[in-house]
Design an enzyme around this catalytic site. Structure first.
Site, PDB file in Angstrom:
ATOM      1  N   LEU A  68     -17.321  -3.369   2.552  1.00 27.67           N
ATOM      2  CA  LEU A  68     -18.338  -2.413   2.084  1.00 27.67           C
ATOM      3  C   LEU A  68     -18.375  -2.347   0.561  1.00 27.67           C
ATOM      4  O   LEU A  68     -19.159  -1.600  -0.011  1.00 27.67           O
ATOM      5  CB  LEU A  68     -18.082  -1.031   2.686  1.00 27.67           C
ATOM      6  CG  LEU A  68     -18.008  -1.039   4.217  1.00 27.67           C
ATOM      7  CD1 LEU A  68     -17.666   0.340   4.737  1.00 27.67           C
ATOM      8  CD2 LEU A  68     -19.319  -1.529   4.819  1.00 27.67           C
ATOM      9  N   TYR A 103       0.833  -1.203   0.000  1.00 27.14           N
ATOM     10  CA  TYR A 103       0.000   0.000   0.000  1.00 27.14           C
ATOM     11  C   TYR A 103       0.874   1.262   0.000  1.00 27.14           C
ATOM     12  O   TYR A 103       1.564   1.558   0.971  1.00 27.14           O
ATOM     13  CB  TYR A 103      -0.945   0.031   1.206  1.00 27.14           C
ATOM     14  CG  TYR A 103      -1.886  -1.148   1.302  1.00 27.14           C
ATOM     15  CD1 TYR A 103      -2.179  -1.952   0.191  1.00 27.14           C
ATOM     16  CD2 TYR A 103      -2.501  -1.479   2.504  1.00 27.14           C
ATOM     17  CE1 TYR A 103      -3.039  -3.033   0.289  1.00 27.14           C
ATOM     18  CE2 TYR A 103      -3.368  -2.563   2.602  1.00 27.14           C
ATOM     19  CZ  TYR A 103      -3.627  -3.330   1.482  1.00 27.14           C
ATOM     20  OH  TYR A 103      -4.477  -4.405   1.582  1.00 27.14           O
TER      21      TYR A 103
HETATM   22  N1  LIG Z   1      -6.037  -8.723   1.207  1.00 30.02           N
HETATM   23  C1  LIG Z   1      -6.377  -8.090   0.115  1.00 30.02           C
HETATM   24  O1  LIG Z   1      -6.127  -8.555  -1.012  1.00 30.02           O
HETATM   25  C2  LIG Z   1      -7.103  -6.772   0.226  1.00 30.02           C
HETATM   26  C3  LIG Z   1      -7.723  -6.218  -0.926  1.00 30.02           C
HETATM   27  C4  LIG Z   1      -8.399  -4.992  -0.781  1.00 30.02           C
HETATM   28  C5  LIG Z   1      -8.446  -4.371   0.453  1.00 30.02           C
HETATM   29  N2  LIG Z   1      -7.810  -4.915   1.553  1.00 30.02           N
HETATM   30  C6  LIG Z   1      -7.870  -4.254   2.882  1.00 30.02           C
HETATM   31  O2  LIG Z   1      -9.226  -4.033   3.213  1.00 30.02           O
HETATM   32  C7  LIG Z   1      -9.441  -2.664   3.527  1.00 30.02           C
HETATM   33  C8  LIG Z   1     -10.867  -2.279   3.188  1.00 30.02           C
HETATM   34  O3  LIG Z   1     -11.173  -2.605   1.844  1.00 30.02           O
HETATM   35  P1  LIG Z   1     -11.539  -1.481   0.786  1.00 30.02           P
HETATM   36  O4  LIG Z   1     -10.486  -0.472   0.773  1.00 30.02           O
HETATM   37  O5  LIG Z   1     -11.848  -2.198  -0.484  1.00 30.02           O
HETATM   38  O6  LIG Z   1     -12.751  -0.741   1.392  1.00 30.02           O
HETATM   39  P2  LIG Z   1     -14.243  -0.917   1.931  1.00 30.02           P
HETATM   40  O7  LIG Z   1     -14.167  -0.728   3.374  1.00 30.02           O
HETATM   41  O8  LIG Z   1     -14.970  -2.102   1.415  1.00 30.02           O
HETATM   42  O9  LIG Z   1     -14.889   0.352   1.220  1.00 30.02           O
HETATM   43  C9  LIG Z   1     -14.307   1.602   1.350  1.00 30.02           C
HETATM   44  C10 LIG Z   1     -15.190   2.599   0.611  1.00 30.02           C
HETATM   45  O10 LIG Z   1     -16.437   2.686   1.284  1.00 30.02           O
HETATM   46  C11 LIG Z   1     -16.711   4.052   1.573  1.00 30.02           C
HETATM   47  N3  LIG Z   1     -17.436   4.114   2.855  1.00 30.02           N
HETATM   48  C12 LIG Z   1     -17.040   3.613   4.054  1.00 30.02           C
HETATM   49  N4  LIG Z   1     -17.987   3.853   4.992  1.00 30.02           N
HETATM   50  C13 LIG Z   1     -18.991   4.525   4.361  1.00 30.02           C
HETATM   51  C14 LIG Z   1     -20.255   5.049   4.786  1.00 30.02           C
HETATM   52  N5  LIG Z   1     -20.674   4.935   6.049  1.00 30.02           N
HETATM   53  N6  LIG Z   1     -21.031   5.704   3.861  1.00 30.02           N
HETATM   54  C15 LIG Z   1     -20.626   5.814   2.567  1.00 30.02           C
HETATM   55  N7  LIG Z   1     -19.443   5.328   2.100  1.00 30.02           N
HETATM   56  C16 LIG Z   1     -18.643   4.690   2.988  1.00 30.02           C
HETATM   57  C17 LIG Z   1     -15.378   4.726   1.657  1.00 30.02           C
HETATM   58  O11 LIG Z   1     -15.505   6.101   1.347  1.00 30.02           O
HETATM   59  P3  LIG Z   1     -15.202   7.216   2.484  1.00 30.02           P
HETATM   60  O12 LIG Z   1     -13.747   7.176   2.720  1.00 30.02           O
HETATM   61  O13 LIG Z   1     -15.690   8.466   1.822  1.00 30.02           O
HETATM   62  O14 LIG Z   1     -16.001   6.851   3.688  1.00 30.02           O
HETATM   63  C18 LIG Z   1     -14.569   3.979   0.590  1.00 30.02           C
HETATM   64  O15 LIG Z   1     -14.850   4.527  -0.687  1.00 30.02           O
HETATM   65  C19 LIG Z   1      -8.330  -1.930   2.776  1.00 30.02           C
HETATM   66  O16 LIG Z   1      -8.079  -0.676   3.326  1.00 30.02           O
HETATM   67  C20 LIG Z   1      -7.186  -2.891   2.957  1.00 30.02           C
HETATM   68  O17 LIG Z   1      -6.581  -2.692   4.228  1.00 30.02           O
HETATM   69  C21 LIG Z   1      -7.164  -6.109   1.449  1.00 30.02           C
END
Ligand SMILES: NC(=O)c1ccc[n+]([C@@H]2O[C@H](COP(=O)([O-])OP(=O)(O)OC[C@H]3O[C@@H](n4cnc5c(N)ncnc54)[C@H](OP(=O)(O)O)[C@@H]3O)[C@@H](O)[C@H]2O)c1
Length: 271
Positions: free
Chosen positions: A186, A44
């Site tokens: 999410l 990251y």
């Molecule tokens: N192991 C892997 O291969 C892998 C792959 C992907 C991700 N990850 C990990 O998982 C974490 C989370 O996954 P992700 O980044 O895909 O995110 P996620 O948590 O599924 O979604 C994040 C998105 O949701 C929005 N959001 C969050 N709360 C909200 C709410 N209450 N209302 C409206 N929008 C909302 C955020 O925007 P706002 O910021 O505007 O709230 C952002 O755009 C990453 O940070 C990473 O650490 C791991």
């Protein structure tokens, strides 16, 4: 069974140049929101997220936080493993990582990786280790090599619209006492809109006065999956945290009708 909290906060966007509000949100999550596990990875921002987590650690104190970090498959070999781990430790400004994961399998040599994880554990550089994006066949391969049974967590993509793992991986891991942690809990905005198009889901949200994001987190927690999410907004964080106390069980039949569980094997989905 390895103990994990209900929810974890992720860090793919966690560096200041791009998102100046994020540090305040992360601070709020730890100091006021009850979050004590932060997920990051060497990938990251090519270390910039680890650096930002390091600043968070210095601000709140190492004992207030547990850290999940991830090593790339191309570094999970005897030539590169410790250089990678030591760089992460330096950027984080700590001498141990609580949970160290192989980010995905690719062509990593599983026997070599397990042996290196155990060496790092013995050296006190990591407390526990696990994997990410492993499907059932990958997990079977992992448990067939020496030390494979010491894997504690598999971090995977899972939410109410992507329930494929319930068919085989989830029961398999439950039997082996290996915990699941969901990423992209999410999902994308479009996925959340898909849920909101379903009248049954909208009616639950109206009755309970919760946002769809809280329902998504509660769904994963109900399935004994530690829910990893990310937000740069304190307002969104507060909304999301409602999912940690919301009892979704009375609504599970309705949700199963709106978002049916799989009836056959679904190859592992990724983001
Ligand atoms: N192991 C892997 O291969 C892998 C792959 C992907 C991700 N990850 C990990 O998982 C974490 C989370 O996954 P992700 O980044 O895909 O995110 P996620 O948590 O599924 O979604 C994040 C998105 O949701 C929005 N959001 C969050 N709360 C909200 C709410 N209450 N209302 C409206 N929008 C909302 C955020 O925007 P706002 O910021 O505007 O709230 C952002 O755009 C990453 O940070 C990473 O650490 C791991």
């Amino acid at each position: 069974m390895f103990s994990l909290p209900k929810a974890v906060v992720g860090t793919t966007q966690f560096w200041y140049g791009t998102n100046p509000d994020l540090f305040e949100t992360m601070l709020f999550a730890v100091q006021e929101g009850g979050i004590n596990l932060i997920d990051t990875a060497e990938m990251y921002g090519d270390g910039r997220c680890e650096e930002a987590v390091g600043e968070l650690i210095r601000t709140v104190g190492r004992n207030s936080l547990c850290i999940t970090d991830k090593i790339l498959p191309e570094h999970a070999n005897s030539r590169d493993f410790f250089a990678s781990l030591d760089r992460s430790l330096t950027l984080l400004g700590t001498d141990y990582i609580d949970l160290y994961l192989l980010h995905w399998r690719e062509d990593a040599d599983l026997a070599e990786m397990c042996s290196l994880m155990e060496e790092a554990r013995t050296a006190g550089k990591i407390r526990e280790w696990g994997v990410s994006n492993f499907d059932t066949a990958d997990m079977e391969d992992l448990l067939s090599v020496k030390y494979g049974e010491n894997c504690r967590v598999n971090q995977i993509f899972y939410n109410p619209l992507h329930r494929g793992i319930e068919f085989d991986l989830m029961p398999w891991q439950k039997e082996k006492d290996i915990r699941l942690m969901s990423y992209s809990t999410l999902d994308r905005k479009a996925a959340r809109s898909t849920l909101l198009e379903k009248e049954e889901i909208r009616s639950i949200l109206e009755t309970e006065h919760i946002p769809v994001e809280a329902l998504m987190l509660a769904f994963n927690i109900h399935h004994d999956v530690c829910a990893l999410f990310q937000t740069k907004s304190v307002t969104h964080l507060k909304d999301n945290l409602k999912g940690l106390t919301f009892d979704i069980s009375p609504y599970m039949e309705i949700i199963d009708r709106a978002c049916p569980p799989p009836s056959a094997k679904v190859p592992m989905e990724k983001r």
